[in-house]
Design an enzyme around this catalytic site. Sequence first.
Site, PDB file in Angstrom:
ATOM      1  N   ASN A  45       6.463  -3.581  20.005  1.00  0.00           N
ATOM      2  CA  ASN A  45       5.237  -4.735  20.232  1.00  0.00           C
ATOM      3  C   ASN A  45       5.904  -6.053  20.972  1.00  0.00           C
ATOM      4  O   ASN A  45       5.007  -7.242  21.154  1.00  0.00           O
ATOM      5  CB  ASN A  45       4.042  -4.781  19.635  1.00  0.00           C
ATOM      6  CG  ASN A  45       2.832  -3.806  18.665  1.00  0.00           C
ATOM      7  OD1 ASN A  45       2.444  -3.381  20.200  1.00  0.00           O
ATOM      8  ND2 ASN A  45       3.706  -3.224  17.998  1.00  0.00           N
ATOM      9  N   THR A  72      -7.369   1.574  19.916  1.00  0.00           N
ATOM     10  CA  THR A  72      -6.884   1.870  21.166  1.00  0.00           C
ATOM     11  C   THR A  72      -6.456   3.032  21.439  1.00  0.00           C
ATOM     12  O   THR A  72      -5.362   3.384  21.671  1.00  0.00           O
ATOM     13  CB  THR A  72      -5.808   0.355  21.202  1.00  0.00           C
ATOM     14  OG1 THR A  72      -5.606  -0.955  20.708  1.00  0.00           O
ATOM     15  CG2 THR A  72      -5.321   0.375  22.624  1.00  0.00           C
TER      16      THR A  72
END
Length: 390
Positions: A385, A183
């Site tokens: 997260n 990412t």
Amino acid sequence: MSVTFAQGFSAAGVAAGISAVEGKKDLALVVNNGPLDAAAGVFTSNRFCAAPVQWSRNIVSDGHVKAVILNSGGANACTGKPGYEQSKATAEKVASLIGAKAEDVAVCSTGLIGELLPLDNVLSGADKAFETLADTAEAGADASHAIMTTDTKPKTVKLEGSNGFRIGGMVKGSGMIAPQLATMLCVITTDAVVTAGQLQAALNAGVEMSFNRIDVDGCMSTNDTVLLLASGASGIEPEPDEFNELVAKATASLARQIIGDGEGASHDIRVKVTGATTEEAALACGRAVAASNLLKCAISGNDPNWGRIVSSLGTVPSDVAPYDSEKVTVDVNGVRICENGGAGRDRSEVDMTPREVHIDIDLNAGEAEATVWTDDLTHEYVHINADYES
């Protein structure tokens, strides 16, 4: 100095109100002032690739890019035709500002998947960024901050060739990191006189040995973009091997910085596999070990659990990596805790206090080797997260 270290580039990083974090710099602009505008790119292989990836992959294909606009605060992924139109409108806005065509402007986005961007903020942010463009170290630093999401620090690189040409770069990346990119948004700049073909060859080789060999959490992104831009402003035509080597050093440095900033990580783990029949076999084994969440959790608890290493190693099919399990050795931080597929020295002898953990696996089946980097998994990773804001 990030992307402004190479001559011929200006940059900016501004707060445009895209991010959910109030006041955060969330839009960056990098402009190639020439005289060349050669470019190369590598993008995610995820089938749900984001709208800016679709746009930028298209426009980089002709080997020319004059500017890149990047935002954090939203990925503009899985947004269909409206999302693509947003990327196009963003490129058109930048093009109007710098006097170029939209097809010469790359667009990059990172953040939450599934939502359109606040386009008015993006476009007004482009105006603001254009007004503050500069070729200074501060401007490069602002750009590197603007692309961060869960990153705790900017990640930059600057290198200089033997005859004076320069390479600079920035990357964002901290979680959702797996082999075959991560990412990440990455812009690397050079003032060398090189063709688009040279750039693409150098970038492909560099990415393969760096960004394609890191793994924080085994998750592939929808937005990965790596761009290499050349201004030719130094007037220096580098020796090809040296140029390729410096690009590889730049990507390796940036990839290593991603591992060093893995979300909540307390250890950086180097998995080196030697004694393989082929490099592909060594890489498959290294990736299998690096992908083990059980091992990552053990390392987080300072436990060099070699059983979790060999059990992951054993998942690689024999036709991919032929070896005799009774000849495999495993060293952790220099201590051989697995000998010939069984117990070696007591794992309590391993010093797990350093940030870096070195796992050395010898298959004793050949001469090839490969290295993969990963992180441990901590409680902090779950917290980050479970409550993600872009």
